[in-house]
Design an enzyme around this catalytic site. Structure first.
Site, mmCIF file in Angstrom:
data_model
loop_
_atom_site.group_PDB
_atom_site.id
_atom_site.type_symbol
_atom_site.label_atom_id
_atom_site.label_comp_id
_atom_site.label_asym_id
_atom_site.label_seq_id
_atom_site.Cartn_x
_atom_site.Cartn_y
_atom_site.Cartn_z
ATOM 1 N N VAL A 31 -6.180 0.114 -0.136
ATOM 2 C CA VAL A 31 -5.016 0.359 0.725
ATOM 3 C C VAL A 31 -4.169 1.479 0.125
ATOM 4 C CG1 VAL A 31 -2.969 -0.660 1.783
ATOM 5 C CG2 VAL A 31 -5.035 -2.058 1.457
ATOM 6 N N LYS A 32 -3.980 2.533 0.939
ATOM 7 C CA LYS A 32 -3.235 3.703 0.454
ATOM 8 C C LYS A 32 -1.763 3.529 0.854
ATOM 9 C CE LYS A 32 -4.287 8.623 0.298
ATOM 10 N NZ LYS A 32 -4.903 9.695 1.098
ATOM 11 N N VAL A 33 -0.905 3.573 -0.147
ATOM 12 C CA VAL A 33 0.519 3.253 0.056
ATOM 13 C C VAL A 33 1.364 4.411 -0.468
ATOM 14 C CG1 VAL A 33 2.337 1.593 -0.545
ATOM 15 C CG2 VAL A 33 -0.022 0.798 -0.325
#
Ligand code: E4P
Length: 215
Positions: A86-88
């Site tokens: 998950v890219k945050v």
């Protein structure tokens, strides 16, 4: 050093995979839009399609900027496939969400990182990857490669396990300089990966060998 491709284009991902050098994929909302992928269902399906081409990690970016929204989106993305990371974004709510995901065993890639201080925060929160954008720093007359050196040194000093994923790669010199600096991963546009193959002496040398082989 691991090689990721920075695209949402399935043909490019397949071609890089078939070359036998691909370790993963990074995407972002701009790259998804460039491929014309619209609507939640299509976006989710596209991430699964990418995971089915490559063996390694596939970064899928959230678009919420509040903690609850980031968590909701991130959990849905993580459920899609074990390869999803998950890219945050590197914002306050993002750092809190990275800590939350870390405790839940969900791997994250902290994106939009432009300083060593931001990279320290990402590592403290437990991000699996940190993405310093070196090309965008160069674009504003700052030294992107110097930032990679700085983050690699800091992470080494404290044994942070977060991997340095050099992003916003513009050309092959960025790749070799990142390798010298000790980046764990570079994520590159397809053309830049292909550009690594090129050398005029390889072309002229091969032409001569093939001509001589006919003699
Ligand atoms: C990757 O994770 C980044 O989103 C990407 O490398 C940004 O690249 P750009 O600066 O060329 O848009």
């Amino acid at each position: 050093m691991k090689f990721f491709i920075d695209t949402a284009n399935l043909s490019q991902i397949k071609e890089a995979h078939d070359l036998g050098v691909l370790d993963g994929v990074t995407t972002n909302p701009s790259l998804m839009a460039k491929e014309g992928i619209k609507g939640q269902e299509n976006i989710m399906k596209h991430y699964v399609d990418i995971c089915n081409i490559v063996k390694g990690d596939v970064s899928a970016e959230v678009i919420s900027v509040d903690f609850d929204g980031i968590v909701r989106e991130g959990e849905a993305l993580a459920k899609l496939h074990p390869q999803i990371v998950v890219k945050v974004p590197m914002i306050k709510e993002g750092v809190k969400a990275i800590r939350y995901f870390t405790e839940k065993g969900i791997r994250t890639n902290c994106t939009l990182v432009f300083s060593a201080g931001q990279a320290i925060l990402a590592a403290k929160a437990g991000a699996a990857y940190v993405s310093p954008f070196i090309g965008r720093l160069d674009d504003i007359n700052e030294d992107g490669i110097a930032l990679i050196h700085q983050i690699v040194k800091i992470y080494h000093n404290y044994n942070f396990r977060t991997q340095v994923l050099a992003a916003s790669i513009r050309h092959t010199l960025h790749i070799t300089k990142c390798a010298e600096a000790g980046a764990d991963v570079v994520t590159c546009p397809h053309q830049v990966i292909l550009d690594l193959l090129k050398h005029p002496l390889t072309d002229s040398g091969l032409a001569k060998f093939l001509a001589d082989a006919k003699k």
